[in-house]
Design an enzyme around this catalytic site. Structure first.
Site, PDB file in Angstrom:
ATOM      1  N   ASP A   7       0.879  -1.162   0.000  1.00  0.00           N
ATOM      2  CA  ASP A   7       0.000   0.000   0.000  1.00  0.00           C
ATOM      3  C   ASP A   7       0.921   1.217   0.000  1.00  0.00           C
ATOM      4  O   ASP A   7       1.508   1.554   1.025  1.00  0.00           O
ATOM      5  CB  ASP A   7      -0.888  -0.015   1.240  1.00  0.00           C
ATOM      6  CG  ASP A   7      -1.796   1.196   1.318  1.00  0.00           C
ATOM      7  OD1 ASP A   7      -2.191   1.725   0.261  1.00  0.00           O
ATOM      8  OD2 ASP A   7      -2.117   1.627   2.446  1.00  0.00           O
ATOM      9  N   GLU A  68      -1.027  -1.425  -4.839  1.00  0.00           N
ATOM     10  CA  GLU A  68      -2.279  -0.703  -5.045  1.00  0.00           C
ATOM     11  C   GLU A  68      -2.022   0.509  -5.930  1.00  0.00           C
ATOM     12  O   GLU A  68      -1.062   1.248  -5.734  1.00  0.00           O
ATOM     13  CB  GLU A  68      -2.865  -0.257  -3.709  1.00  0.00           C
ATOM     14  CG  GLU A  68      -4.203   0.432  -3.860  1.00  0.00           C
ATOM     15  CD  GLU A  68      -4.879   0.747  -2.540  1.00  0.00           C
ATOM     16  OE1 GLU A  68      -5.813   1.559  -2.558  1.00  0.00           O
ATOM     17  OE2 GLU A  68      -4.493   0.192  -1.499  1.00  0.00           O
ATOM     18  N   ASP A 141      -2.552   0.770   7.173  1.00  0.00           N
ATOM     19  CA  ASP A 141      -1.762   0.613   5.950  1.00  0.00           C
ATOM     20  C   ASP A 141      -1.282  -0.832   5.776  1.00  0.00           C
ATOM     21  O   ASP A 141      -1.212  -1.337   4.662  1.00  0.00           O
ATOM     22  CB  ASP A 141      -0.553   1.564   5.972  1.00  0.00           C
ATOM     23  CG  ASP A 141      -0.974   2.992   6.209  1.00  0.00           C
ATOM     24  OD1 ASP A 141      -1.300   3.675   5.225  1.00  0.00           O
ATOM     25  OD2 ASP A 141      -0.996   3.411   7.376  1.00  0.00           O
TER      26      ASP A 141
END
Length: 165
Positions: A7, A68, A141
């Site tokens: 992430d 991502e 996260d």
């Protein structure tokens, strides 16, 4: 197969390492964050991210890496530093292993919950359930990074659609 999920972030980059077993089930190996101090310059923070990603790659030796994609609905200027960080992350990962994949937030939510607009709480509960964890992964996260890795584990048979290379 070991999968690393990332992430991206400049201040906080989440990572999640899972193992996808032959039976299709997944297990968490490790998760956490790489932090960079706000009082450092951008180049120093980017170098810290590169170092952190390299340590994760060396320690866990993932076969595939999923990241991502960025999504900014409001203010793109807040996304520019994160885009810098994502660039360093992608460069570091592609140098390590050519099996690099990216997924949008909606694709990740769809893959894990069946609903592309699932909220954060629902996502955290699904990640906890799928990986049979005793508690919700923290910080957020890290939980998000585990979701990215799980998304890839569940959709990897379609790898050519999401591969960066």
């Amino acid at each position: 197969m070991i999968i690393l999920g990332i992430d991206p972030g400049l201040a906080t980059m989440g990572y999640g390492v899972i193992e996808k077993r032959a039976d299709g089930n997944c297990a968490a190996i490790d998760y956490g964050v790489v932090l960079t101090p706000k009082d450092e310059s951008l180049p120093v923070r980017l170098a810290m991210l590169e170092e952190g990603v390299n340590k994760i790659l060396e320690k866990f030796k993932p076969a595939e890496i999923s990241v991502e994609e960025l999504f900014f609905a409001k203010n793109i200027t807040t996304g520019i530093p994160v885009a810098h960080a994502r660039g360093v992350i992608l460069l570091t990962c592609v140098k390590y292993c050519g099996k690099l994949y990216e997924y949008t937030p909606m694709q990740i939510k769809q893959a894990l919950t069946g609903y592309g607009r699932a909220d954060k709480v629902q996502m955290m509960h699904v990640v906890t359930s799928i990986l049979r964890l005793s508690k919700i992964p923290r910080p957020d996260d890290a939980a998000d990074a585990l979701a990215v890795a799980l998304c890839h584990a569940h959709t990897s048979r379609f790898g050519k659609l999401f591969g960066i290379r």
